[in-house]
Design an enzyme around this catalytic site. Structure first.
Site, mmCIF file in Angstrom:
data_model
loop_
_atom_site.group_PDB
_atom_site.id
_atom_site.type_symbol
_atom_site.label_atom_id
_atom_site.label_comp_id
_atom_site.label_asym_id
_atom_site.label_seq_id
_atom_site.Cartn_x
_atom_site.Cartn_y
_atom_site.Cartn_z
ATOM 1 C CG ASP A 85 -2.049 0.967 1.126
ATOM 2 O OD1 ASP A 85 -1.812 2.112 0.679
ATOM 3 O OD2 ASP A 85 -3.184 0.599 1.495
ATOM 4 C CG ASP A 96 -4.664 5.270 -0.100
ATOM 5 O OD1 ASP A 96 -3.881 4.313 -0.175
ATOM 6 O OD2 ASP A 96 -5.587 5.357 0.742
ATOM 7 C CG HIS A 158 -10.043 6.441 2.935
ATOM 8 N ND1 HIS A 158 -9.145 7.364 2.475
ATOM 9 C CD2 HIS A 158 -9.466 5.219 2.718
ATOM 10 C CE1 HIS A 158 -8.062 6.738 2.037
ATOM 11 N NE2 HIS A 158 -8.230 5.428 2.158
ATOM 12 C CG HIS A 166 -8.936 7.467 6.798
ATOM 13 N ND1 HIS A 166 -9.731 6.466 6.285
ATOM 14 C CD2 HIS A 166 -7.707 6.940 6.909
ATOM 15 C CE1 HIS A 166 -8.995 5.378 6.115
ATOM 16 N NE2 HIS A 166 -7.768 5.630 6.480
ATOM 17 C CD GLU A 191 -8.370 1.298 1.509
ATOM 18 O OE1 GLU A 191 -7.388 0.560 1.701
ATOM 19 O OE2 GLU A 191 -8.416 2.462 1.914
ATOM 20 C CD GLU A 283 -6.298 2.397 -1.087
ATOM 21 O OE1 GLU A 283 -5.212 1.913 -0.722
ATOM 22 O OE2 GLU A 283 -6.950 3.218 -0.410
#
Ligand code: MN
Ligand code: MN
Length: 303
Positions: A85, A96, A158, A166, A191, A283
């Site tokens: 990640d 992200d 998120h 977040h 994700e 993700e």
């Protein structure tokens, strides 16, 4: 979102996607040191003119929030399922993204990995202003079930804001009945964590990932040193390995402990599936509009 911000997201996304793929390729070879790969990823982000938001990984039943320490000896082994990640930012505008590899020539978890990819693809197809969040969750869950798995219900995607991983709205990985609707211009990460276990995670083991919660009075010089070191991260995560290298393992732990006790720093322990199910995660980050701008997609991504 203005043009300049969009450019920063797109650029951060390009770097994040590239480093994620390079890191994943290394991890997929048996015998690769986890710590070395995470170091490589951080170095590579900077080489590509990005700023490190984070480089984390998860092994098998660990879904998220793991970052090897300086003395971590773990290496990838045939059949391991590893999540990587990667977060990159430019001026706080975050990309992200994550992917999963099965190490070596083992194909035991091919379907599990496929299910997470399918779940991500299916959710992205639905992204548009006005789409209720439960729909995104349901799409992910039904793709997981189609291949005999389930999603991890207490993990979610998120919204993202500048310097905020977040942003306050969670994107569920199952139909949680949330009628909140996506808004044009929202920056979101989707994700799906998919597992062959029960579909719940809990904290397991020692925390190696941390974030500053709030700034307030600091007593000991150790804590002050650690705080001054992590403050420039402006709320983005940091990890133990960085601190041990900077201050030595003992002083780093001491400073960190005080910062945690006084509520300045929050620890994020590794999140493991409760029934030791194997977890796969894919993700992407995107900007919500009629056709979403998925800005962490690499040309070789099939999802
Ligand atoms: Mn992520
Ligand atoms: Mn995320």
């Amino acid at each position: 979102m203005d043009k300049e911000t969009l450019q920063k997201c797109l650029h951060a996304g390009k770097i994040a996607a590239q480093v994620r793929r390079e890191g994943a390729l290394k991890l997929a070879k048996p015998g690769t040191s986890f710590r070395d790969v995470m170091d490589f990823c951080e170095k590579r982000i900077v080489e590509l003119y990005g700023e490190v938001a984070w480089a984390q990984m998860g092994l098998n039943d660990v879904a998220a929030h793991f970052c090897p320490e300086e003395d971590d000896q773990q290496v990838s082994k045939e059949g391991d399922v590893i999540k990587i990640d990667i977060g990159v930012h430019l001026d706080g505008w975050i990309a992200d993204n994550a992917m999963t590899v099965e190490v070596g020539s083992s194909k035991k978890y091919k379907d599990l990995i496929k299910a997470s990819q399918n779940a991500l693809k299916a959710a992205i197809k639905l992204v548009r202003p006005g789409c209720p969040l439960w729909e995104l969750g349901e799409a992910q869950h039904s793709e997981a079930e189609a291949l005999g798995f389930t999603t991890v219900r207490n993990l979610s995607g998120h919204t993202i804001e500048q310097y905020k991983v977040h942003g306050g709205v969670s994107i569920p990985t199952f139909n949680n009945k949330d009628k909140t609707e996506l808004q044009a211009g929202w920056q979101i990460a989707i994700e799906p964590f998919v597992t062959d276990g029960q579909g719940m995670i809990r904290e397991k083991g020692k925390a190696t990932v941390f974030m500053v919660e709030k700034e307030k009075g600091i007593r000991s010089p150790y804590a002050r040193k650690v705080f001054d070191f992590v403050k420039p991260r402006q709320g983005l995560p940091f990890h133990l390995r960085q601190l041990s290298r900077q201050f030595g393992k003992g002083p780093a732990a001491l400073g960190l402990r005080e910062l945690q006790q006084s509520g300045i720093v929050k620890a994020y322990a590794p999140l493991a599936e409760i029934s030791q199910g194997i977890v796969a995660q894919f993700e992407h980050s995107m900007i919500v509009q009629d056709k979403p701008v998925v800005y962490t997609r690499h040309k070789d991504d099939e999802w």
